[in-house]
Design an enzyme around this catalytic site. Structure first.
Site, PDB file in Angstrom:
ATOM      1  N   GLY A 156       0.783  -1.227   0.000  1.00 51.19           N
ATOM      2  CA  GLY A 156       0.000   0.000   0.000  1.00 51.19           C
ATOM      3  C   GLY A 156       0.816   1.279   0.000  1.00 51.19           C
ATOM      4  O   GLY A 156       1.964   1.316  -0.445  1.00 51.19           O
ATOM      5  N   GLY A 163      -3.911  21.004  -0.247  1.00 48.44           N
ATOM      6  CA  GLY A 163      -4.130  20.022  -1.302  1.00 48.44           C
ATOM      7  C   GLY A 163      -5.587  19.935  -1.703  1.00 48.44           C
ATOM      8  O   GLY A 163      -6.430  19.573  -0.882  1.00 48.44           O
ATOM      9  N   ALA A 164      -5.873  20.271  -2.963  1.00 48.27           N
ATOM     10  CA  ALA A 164      -7.252  20.222  -3.469  1.00 48.27           C
ATOM     11  C   ALA A 164      -7.457  18.992  -4.341  1.00 48.27           C
ATOM     12  O   ALA A 164      -8.080  19.060  -5.400  1.00 48.27           O
ATOM     13  CB  ALA A 164      -7.579  21.488  -4.249  1.00 48.27           C
ATOM     14  N   ILE A 183      -8.661  13.625  -1.472  1.00 42.22           N
ATOM     15  CA  ILE A 183      -8.746  13.579  -0.016  1.00 42.22           C
ATOM     16  C   ILE A 183      -9.065  14.959   0.544  1.00 42.22           C
ATOM     17  O   ILE A 183      -9.935  15.118   1.411  1.00 42.22           O
ATOM     18  CB  ILE A 183      -7.436  13.028   0.588  1.00 42.22           C
ATOM     19  CG1 ILE A 183      -7.224  11.582   0.152  1.00 42.22           C
ATOM     20  CG2 ILE A 183      -7.465  13.110   2.113  1.00 42.22           C
ATOM     21  CD1 ILE A 183      -5.852  11.024   0.509  1.00 42.22           C
ATOM     22  N   GLU A 188     -12.757  15.938  -0.235  1.00 38.99           N
ATOM     23  CA  GLU A 188     -13.737  15.148   0.518  1.00 38.99           C
ATOM     24  C   GLU A 188     -13.763  15.544   1.992  1.00 38.99           C
ATOM     25  O   GLU A 188     -14.831  15.791   2.564  1.00 38.99           O
ATOM     26  CB  GLU A 188     -13.440  13.658   0.362  1.00 38.99           C
ATOM     27  CG  GLU A 188     -13.722  13.130  -1.032  1.00 38.99           C
ATOM     28  CD  GLU A 188     -13.509  11.627  -1.177  1.00 38.99           C
ATOM     29  OE1 GLU A 188     -13.786  11.101  -2.261  1.00 38.99           O
ATOM     30  OE2 GLU A 188     -13.055  10.978  -0.205  1.00 38.99           O
ATOM     31  N   GLU A 203      -4.082  25.028  -2.752  1.00 39.50           N
ATOM     32  CA  GLU A 203      -3.619  24.116  -3.799  1.00 39.50           C
ATOM     33  C   GLU A 203      -2.427  24.719  -4.525  1.00 39.50           C
ATOM     34  O   GLU A 203      -2.507  25.824  -5.069  1.00 39.50           O
ATOM     35  CB  GLU A 203      -4.752  23.844  -4.789  1.00 39.50           C
ATOM     36  CG  GLU A 203      -4.352  23.104  -6.054  1.00 39.50           C
ATOM     37  CD  GLU A 203      -3.626  21.787  -5.781  1.00 39.50           C
ATOM     38  OE1 GLU A 203      -2.531  21.598  -6.358  1.00 39.50           O
ATOM     39  OE2 GLU A 203      -4.149  20.976  -4.987  1.00 39.50           O
ATOM     40  N   ARG A 214      -0.105  10.719  -1.714  1.00 44.36           N
ATOM     41  CA  ARG A 214       0.393   9.533  -1.030  1.00 44.36           C
ATOM     42  C   ARG A 214       1.598   8.971  -1.786  1.00 44.36           C
ATOM     43  O   ARG A 214       1.761   9.238  -2.989  1.00 44.36           O
ATOM     44  CB  ARG A 214      -0.710   8.462  -0.922  1.00 44.36           C
ATOM     45  CG  ARG A 214      -1.925   8.943  -0.138  1.00 44.36           C
ATOM     46  CD  ARG A 214      -2.996   7.860  -0.043  1.00 44.36           C
ATOM     47  NE  ARG A 214      -2.546   6.724   0.753  1.00 44.36           N
ATOM     48  CZ  ARG A 214      -2.587   6.678   2.084  1.00 44.36           C
ATOM     49  NH1 ARG A 214      -3.036   7.713   2.779  1.00 44.36           N
ATOM     50  NH2 ARG A 214      -2.180   5.610   2.735  1.00 44.36           N
ATOM     51  N   ASP A 256      -1.073   0.201  -4.666  1.00 45.65           N
ATOM     52  CA  ASP A 256      -0.478   1.528  -4.610  1.00 45.65           C
ATOM     53  C   ASP A 256       1.036   1.529  -4.796  1.00 45.65           C
ATOM     54  O   ASP A 256       1.625   2.597  -5.011  1.00 45.65           O
ATOM     55  CB  ASP A 256      -0.801   2.199  -3.271  1.00 45.65           C
ATOM     56  CG  ASP A 256      -2.260   2.619  -3.163  1.00 45.65           C
ATOM     57  OD1 ASP A 256      -3.022   2.368  -4.116  1.00 45.65           O
ATOM     58  OD2 ASP A 256      -2.635   3.189  -2.118  1.00 45.65           O
ATOM     59  N   HIS A 294     -37.563   4.753 -16.895  1.00 46.92           N
ATOM     60  CA  HIS A 294     -38.013   6.118 -16.668  1.00 46.92           C
ATOM     61  C   HIS A 294     -38.980   6.165 -15.491  1.00 46.92           C
ATOM     62  O   HIS A 294     -39.848   5.299 -15.390  1.00 46.92           O
ATOM     63  CB  HIS A 294     -38.710   6.661 -17.918  1.00 46.92           C
ATOM     64  CG  HIS A 294     -39.326   8.013 -17.724  1.00 46.92           C
ATOM     65  ND1 HIS A 294     -38.565   9.166 -17.734  1.00 46.92           N
ATOM     66  CD2 HIS A 294     -40.616   8.386 -17.491  1.00 46.92           C
ATOM     67  CE1 HIS A 294     -39.370  10.199 -17.524  1.00 46.92           C
ATOM     68  NE2 HIS A 294     -40.616   9.754 -17.379  1.00 46.92           N
TER      69      HIS A 294
END
Length: 479
Positions: free
Chosen positions: A152, A188-189, A192, A195, A211, A280, A320, A452
């Site tokens: 990870g 940081g935009a 994470i 949210e 950012e 990350r 990751d 529908h």
């Protein structure tokens, strides 16, 4: 108990635990090593995703969104609720309960499928041997026919804003605030940052997102990022691009952040809490012996081929720590693919059809190519868009922000990408993923019958709009 296994998986996150279960289902003697300890120092499977990532963040996003709806939106439906209050402790406790249920569930799945679980740290040695160090310090060496590295990633730290107690935190710390910070800073935009910023903004925080990049959400199709910026501004998320943080100073119970703005001028801003969410990096520290034979690049990623084979026969790496997006579902499917290959089956992933989602409200989701990528590649394409404002079902739900955008090849009509911003984007994108996986054209979706009234009809209408045939909006005249 024998210390020899057909498969040893190092890491019990969404890549590792899925790989272990799949391998065991295929009749392979499988072990999984996981080092995670929870806040009470109890071993937990599930890795970052289940413990401090995907699952807990969605629990807080859903709780905060329901609070926001009750406070600001129910009156539209004729519902009066009086004064609405949020019990932050109850919200966080509920999040913890969900995490406990899901991580305990993996333990049950391991038992049901015959996976042997080891609680501690795994390290790959030479000749496919795995050194296991238990939490009590005891060491055992396993022999493995095959090893799957699934260790990870961890948050990136930046020198100007080192994590300090509960004032400067990463995503893990931001999931455990026990009261709503009046002033919240987010560095940081990205996924994470947006949210977690959304969670606390809904609950009353004054949120400023810093950012460093000059553009907002450059990873997205520009139509999506522009729409998202407009909507987030209405939601009072103060997103400042071109803001490069240069320092931070804790003064009592608050932190002063220094940054250079887009003009290069120094600015200062004071917050009660600061979340560092700048990305990350792969976690490979201490996981590989010097003579293990596995090659890493300069950023710490493991070199693998398209089927996740490393430079050592019988050693695979997934999730990751390898190329591609850091997404739980990508890691899981790589785990399945690798387990199938080890068992002798033919398996391959389609890396062109991996969806991405940002779980703000509205949600952003996309798959395939965006317009700026296709322009750069010189590909001729055509576009169909349909706004949720024209969807009867979205109107009924009072959730009309956003649109569906489908991009198709001008020559073959093959769908090249789909980009959605809207209340159900995370679920709707699966329709486009399936269509692209089967090589569908825009016409294929246009000829499909959609129920529908549903918000999924927006996908249908966007496909119709690709060739100027949308029914419920006026079509753009071709140039």
């Amino acid at each position: 108990m024998s210390d020899k296994f057909d498969v040893v998986v190092i890491g019990g996150g969404p890549g590792g635990y899925v790989a272990a279960i799949r391998a065991a289902q295929l009749g392979l003697k499988t072990a999984c090593i996981e080092k995670w300890l929870d806040k009470e120092d109890k071993p937990r499977l599930g890795g970052t995703c289940l413990n401090v990532g995907c699952i807990p963040s969605k629990a807080l996003l859903d709780s905060s969104h329901k609070y926001h709806d009750a406070k600001d939106s129910y009156s539209v439906h004729g519902i009066s609720v009086g004064d609405v209050a949020m019990d932050v402790n109850a919200m966080v406790d509920r999040k913890d309960k969900i995490v406990d249920q899901l991580t305990s569930g993996i333990t049950g799945l391991f038992k049901a499928n015959g996976v042997t679980s080891f609680e501690g740290f795994g390290k790959l040695l030479a000749n496919k041997k795995v050194e296991f160090t238990a939490h009590d310090g005891s060491v055992t060496v396993f022999d493995a026919e095959n090893v799957i590295l699934a260790t990870g990633s961890v948050p990136v730290n930046i020198p100007p804003a080192p994590r300090t107690g509960d004032i400067i935190v990463d995503n893990e710390g931001a999931l455990d605030f026990r009261e709503v910070p009046k002033r919240l800073g987010v560095i940081g935009a990205g996924v994470i940052g947006l949210e977690l910023g959304s969670v606390w903004a809904r609950l009353g925080s004054e949120v400023v997102v810093l950012e460093a990049q000059d553009s907002f959400l450059s990873v997205c199709d520009q139509d999506l990022s522009k729409e998202a910026a407009k909507i987030f501004k209405k939601q009072k998320l103060d997103i400042r691009t071109g803001a490069r943080v240069t320092g931070s100073q804790i003064n009592g119970e608050e932190v002063e952040v220094t940054y250079l703005d887009a003009k290069g001028e120094e600015q200062k801003q004071t917050f009660d809490k600061l979340i560092v969410a700048v990305g990350r990096k792969p976690f490979t520290d201490g996981c590989l012996a010097g003579d293990a034979g596995v090659n890493l690049d300069e950023r710490g990623f493991v070199f693998v081929d398209e089927q996740c084979r490393t430079s050592v026969p019988g050693v695979f790496a997934i999730g990751d720590i390898v190329r591609g997006p850091m997404l739980a579902h990508k890691a899981s499917e790589e785990g399945v693919m690798v387990a199938d290959i080890i068992a002798g089956h033919k398996a391959q992933m389609n890396y062109d059809c991996i969806p991405s989602v940002i779980y703000t409200h509205p949600e952003l989701a996309w798959v395939g190519k965006n317009e700026q990528e296709l322009k750069a590649e010189g590909v001729k394409y055509k576009v169909g868009k349909f706004p949720f404002a024209a969807s009867g079902r979205a109107m009924a739900a009072n959730d009309t922000d956003g649109f569906v955008k489908i991009i198709a090849c001008e020559e073959t009509d093959r769908i090249l990408g789909c980009h959605i911003i809207g209340g159900h984007a995370a679920d709707l994108i699966a329709q486009a993923v399936i269509a692209m996986e089967f090589g569908s054209t825009a016409e294929d979706i246009a000829l499909t019958v959609f129920a529908h009234p549903t918000v999924s009809e927006a996908v249908h209408e966007a496909a119709l709009a690709v060739d100027g045939h949308a029914i419920h909006i006026a079509n753009r005249k071709k140039r």
